[in-house]
Scaffold this motif. Sequence first.
Motif, PDB file in Angstrom:
ATOM      1  N   LEU A 220      45.527  -3.636  23.810  1.00 28.94           N
ATOM      2  CA  LEU A 220      44.775  -1.779  23.295  1.00 28.94           C
ATOM      3  C   LEU A 220      46.663  -1.718  24.556  1.00 28.94           C
ATOM      4  O   LEU A 220      46.859  -1.103  23.994  1.00 28.94           O
ATOM      5  CB  LEU A 220      43.936  -2.222  24.539  1.00 28.94           C
ATOM      6  CG  LEU A 220      43.167  -1.201  23.588  1.00 28.94           C
ATOM      7  CD1 LEU A 220      42.387  -2.434  22.440  1.00 28.94           C
ATOM      8  CD2 LEU A 220      41.794  -0.498  24.416  1.00 28.94           C
ATOM      9  N   ASP A 225      48.057   3.615  21.618  1.00 23.67           N
ATOM     10  CA  ASP A 225      48.279   4.246  20.528  1.00 23.67           C
ATOM     11  C   ASP A 225      48.869   5.840  20.941  1.00 23.67           C
ATOM     12  O   ASP A 225      48.669   6.093  19.686  1.00 23.67           O
ATOM     13  CB  ASP A 225      46.642   5.205  20.795  1.00 23.67           C
ATOM     14  CG  ASP A 225      46.308   6.123  22.115  1.00 23.67           C
ATOM     15  OD1 ASP A 225      46.830   5.707  23.327  1.00 23.67           O
ATOM     16  OD2 ASP A 225      46.361   7.036  22.245  1.00 23.67           O
ATOM     17  N   TRP A 229      49.264   3.033  17.284  1.00 24.09           N
ATOM     18  CA  TRP A 229      49.005   1.711  17.072  1.00 24.09           C
ATOM     19  C   TRP A 229      47.656   2.480  17.053  1.00 24.09           C
ATOM     20  O   TRP A 229      47.095   3.627  17.503  1.00 24.09           O
ATOM     21  CB  TRP A 229      49.024   0.987  17.780  1.00 24.09           C
ATOM     22  CG  TRP A 229      50.533   0.593  17.906  1.00 24.09           C
ATOM     23  CD1 TRP A 229      51.289   1.139  18.784  1.00 24.09           C
ATOM     24  CD2 TRP A 229      51.230  -0.712  17.267  1.00 24.09           C
ATOM     25  NE1 TRP A 229      52.435  -0.113  18.958  1.00 24.09           N
ATOM     26  CE2 TRP A 229      52.377  -0.810  17.377  1.00 24.09           C
ATOM     27  CE3 TRP A 229      50.747  -1.640  16.125  1.00 24.09           C
ATOM     28  CZ2 TRP A 229      53.417  -1.741  16.286  1.00 24.09           C
ATOM     29  CZ3 TRP A 229      51.882  -2.489  15.631  1.00 24.09           C
ATOM     30  CH2 TRP A 229      52.801  -2.718  16.366  1.00 24.09           C
ATOM     31  N   PRO A 230      46.470   1.829  15.934  1.00 18.74           N
ATOM     32  CA  PRO A 230      44.889   2.466  15.636  1.00 18.74           C
ATOM     33  C   PRO A 230      44.563   1.768  16.543  1.00 18.74           C
ATOM     34  O   PRO A 230      43.792   1.153  15.833  1.00 18.74           O
ATOM     35  CB  PRO A 230      44.922   1.996  14.230  1.00 18.74           C
ATOM     36  CG  PRO A 230      46.102   1.005  14.268  1.00 18.74           C
ATOM     37  CD  PRO A 230      47.806   1.382  14.828  1.00 18.74           C
ATOM     38  N   PHE A 231      44.650   1.178  17.839  1.00 14.74           N
ATOM     39  CA  PHE A 231      43.684   1.708  18.284  1.00 14.74           C
ATOM     40  C   PHE A 231      43.323   2.733  20.052  1.00 14.74           C
ATOM     41  O   PHE A 231      44.068   3.660  19.889  1.00 14.74           O
ATOM     42  CB  PHE A 231      44.062   0.333  19.423  1.00 14.74           C
ATOM     43  CG  PHE A 231      44.743  -0.644  19.101  1.00 14.74           C
ATOM     44  CD1 PHE A 231      43.366  -1.723  18.242  1.00 14.74           C
ATOM     45  CD2 PHE A 231      45.750  -1.145  18.357  1.00 14.74           C
ATOM     46  CE1 PHE A 231      44.075  -3.118  17.797  1.00 14.74           C
ATOM     47  CE2 PHE A 231      46.037  -2.289  17.734  1.00 14.74           C
ATOM     48  CZ  PHE A 231      45.340  -3.159  17.459  1.00 14.74           C
ATOM     49  N   PRO A 232      41.607   2.524  20.325  1.00 10.05           N
ATOM     50  CA  PRO A 232      41.605   3.655  21.478  1.00 10.05           C
ATOM     51  C   PRO A 232      42.202   3.179  22.684  1.00 10.05           C
ATOM     52  O   PRO A 232      42.963   2.117  22.723  1.00 10.05           O
ATOM     53  CB  PRO A 232      39.980   3.444  21.632  1.00 10.05           C
ATOM     54  CG  PRO A 232      39.920   2.260  21.930  1.00 10.05           C
ATOM     55  CD  PRO A 232      40.955   1.855  19.949  1.00 10.05           C
ATOM     56  N   ARG A 233      42.461   4.414  23.212  1.00  9.83           N
ATOM     57  CA  ARG A 233      43.411   3.847  24.600  1.00  9.83           C
ATOM     58  C   ARG A 233      43.120   3.177  25.983  1.00  9.83           C
ATOM     59  O   ARG A 233      41.830   3.633  26.300  1.00  9.83           O
ATOM     60  CB  ARG A 233      43.673   5.345  25.461  1.00  9.83           C
ATOM     61  CG  ARG A 233      44.814   5.225  26.410  1.00  9.83           C
ATOM     62  CD  ARG A 233      44.742   6.848  26.684  1.00  9.83           C
ATOM     63  NE  ARG A 233      45.896   7.428  25.564  1.00  9.83           N
ATOM     64  CZ  ARG A 233      46.305   8.526  25.645  1.00  9.83           C
ATOM     65  NH1 ARG A 233      46.325   9.416  26.508  1.00  9.83           N
ATOM     66  NH2 ARG A 233      47.333   9.218  24.448  1.00  9.83           N
ATOM     67  N   SER A 244      37.934   2.309  28.412  1.00  6.35           N
ATOM     68  CA  SER A 244      38.881   3.116  26.923  1.00  6.35           C
ATOM     69  C   SER A 244      38.392   4.269  25.982  1.00  6.35           C
ATOM     70  O   SER A 244      36.599   4.833  26.668  1.00  6.35           O
ATOM     71  CB  SER A 244      38.814   1.572  25.620  1.00  6.35           C
ATOM     72  OG  SER A 244      37.416   1.165  25.438  1.00  6.35           O
ATOM     73  N   THR A 247      35.019   5.637  20.958  1.00  8.57           N
ATOM     74  CA  THR A 247      34.505   5.864  19.367  1.00  8.57           C
ATOM     75  C   THR A 247      33.421   5.714  18.830  1.00  8.57           C
ATOM     76  O   THR A 247      32.703   4.998  19.463  1.00  8.57           O
ATOM     77  CB  THR A 247      35.479   5.146  18.882  1.00  8.57           C
ATOM     78  OG1 THR A 247      35.142   3.512  19.051  1.00  8.57           O
ATOM     79  CG2 THR A 247      37.286   5.287  19.263  1.00  8.57           C
ATOM     80  N   HIS A 301      39.166  11.371  12.967  1.00  9.55           N
ATOM     81  CA  HIS A 301      39.989   9.749  13.280  1.00  9.55           C
ATOM     82  C   HIS A 301      40.222   8.182  12.384  1.00  9.55           C
ATOM     83  O   HIS A 301      39.138   7.942  14.256  1.00  9.55           O
ATOM     84  CB  HIS A 301      41.439  10.023  13.750  1.00  9.55           C
ATOM     85  CG  HIS A 301      42.470   9.439  14.081  1.00  9.55           C
ATOM     86  ND1 HIS A 301      43.792  10.271  14.022  1.00  9.55           N
ATOM     87  CD2 HIS A 301      43.443   8.668  12.431  1.00  9.55           C
ATOM     88  CE1 HIS A 301      44.717   9.032  13.819  1.00  9.55           C
ATOM     89  NE2 HIS A 301      44.488   8.536  12.853  1.00  9.55           N
ATOM     90  N   PHE A 303      39.932   4.257  13.664  1.00 14.09           N
ATOM     91  CA  PHE A 303      40.287   3.177  14.642  1.00 14.09           C
ATOM     92  C   PHE A 303      39.579   2.502  14.732  1.00 14.09           C
ATOM     93  O   PHE A 303      38.692   1.650  14.136  1.00 14.09           O
ATOM     94  CB  PHE A 303      40.861   3.547  16.527  1.00 14.09           C
ATOM     95  CG  PHE A 303      41.800   4.913  16.710  1.00 14.09           C
ATOM     96  CD1 PHE A 303      42.992   4.570  17.457  1.00 14.09           C
ATOM     97  CD2 PHE A 303      41.535   6.484  15.865  1.00 14.09           C
ATOM     98  CE1 PHE A 303      43.240   5.348  17.371  1.00 14.09           C
ATOM     99  CE2 PHE A 303      43.162   6.855  15.934  1.00 14.09           C
ATOM    100  CZ  PHE A 303      43.672   6.593  16.389  1.00 14.09           C
TER     101      PHE A 303
END
Length: 430
Positions: A220, A225, A229-233, A244, A247, A301, A303
């Motif tokens: 991460l 993000d 990139w498809p990751f949570p912050r 983080s 989701t 969205h 992720f």
Amino acid sequence: MGRWICCPCSRAADSLLLLLVLAASCGPSLEATASPPAPHVKPSYSFGRTFLGLDKCNACIGTSICKKFFKEEIRFDNWLSSRLKLPPSYLLSYSGNYTDDAKSWRLVDITRLTTKYQHDQADKRICTALLKTRTCSLERALRRTDRVQRWLRAKRLTPDLVQGLPSPMLRCPSQRLLDRIVRRYAEVPDAGSIYMDHLTDRDKLRLLYTLAVNSHPILLQIFPDVEGWPFPRYLGSCGRLVVSASTRPLRDFFGAAPEVAADLALQLLAVLRSMGANDLNYFFYFTHVDAGTFGVFSNGHLFIRDASTLGIIDREEGSPLTGDQQEYKDIFSCLTADCQSAAVSCNSIREEQSLVMVCQELLPKLLGGKFLGAVQEKIDRFLQHCADGFAGDQGIDVAVAKLAELLKPLRSCDSRFAYRYPDCKYSDKY
């Protein structure tokens, strides 16, 4: 003349007397004095070092967000009441709220890298293996190991320093990937350097411990993000807890309406394509997927919610570790994994491995029984062809491409899909 002098003095005396009378009447008497109000005691979390895992530092993740916990700017259980209670410590993850101004709050996920039981077992394993006792100072024990001593002496993180660690991300490490880890490690002040001069001995141990237990928070940090990139912050860590952006797991959407299921399936296929082909020339692959691997933000969205099973192959540099070098084992190889388990060779990773897993484990649960007649039959047939994985990578690609074309007209354009609305009204892309 004398009257002129006397008169003002008389008026001044009268004014003084009036002020004294008023002061006496307004001032509180001893009997009438009210008791001072009791001081307001602000309820607060009874945070213990054990709950957060701070008692195990520096065999922990970090301390960058501890102040938020102790200032009650992170609260658990979606509950902003002043009657604050901590959730059970044995849970793997918690839903919480996060604020920067004490007025506006946003949802966050608070997670452990493993369950507390697994952490405790690993701690016992360290003490037993290294000091022959059931309890010990974890930092003192780990500092005795050859790997830590090499890390403390190292100026640069090199592949030989991470060989044998169980994380899929480090199974086939390139120097370029390891430099990215050091340069973007968020638990220390950003130095923008590939050299570890800005990392203290404490920082190096924390980084090593995190990579040995679960590389999710590192991924991460190094693929944020904000760069697409498809990751949570990643918001920070305290002890053995990671915070983080929140989701909802994909499992919550298995019963969703057909148009929502079609939208999420298309996003899932797009994420896998982007992880296989991106500007940095890294190839990402999953070693395992389940209903909690992917998550969905409140705007619809999708992720990657759990990156712990994500491996990386550097198509630009490759990996310098081959053969017996990859089989190096020590206490850091066994904190969360079976030391006897055989690791997969880098050369054996198929291009479409992640697609096959998703077609087997997730898409049938998301898309099964959602559509009418011939449409559902076609979807099931494409999924089966992808899941079988016998036709070779090209055949799987064809099946997935046909599935995507079939799903595109089945999704809708409305405010439920805030991540692409109202853009979808004016774009052929949707």
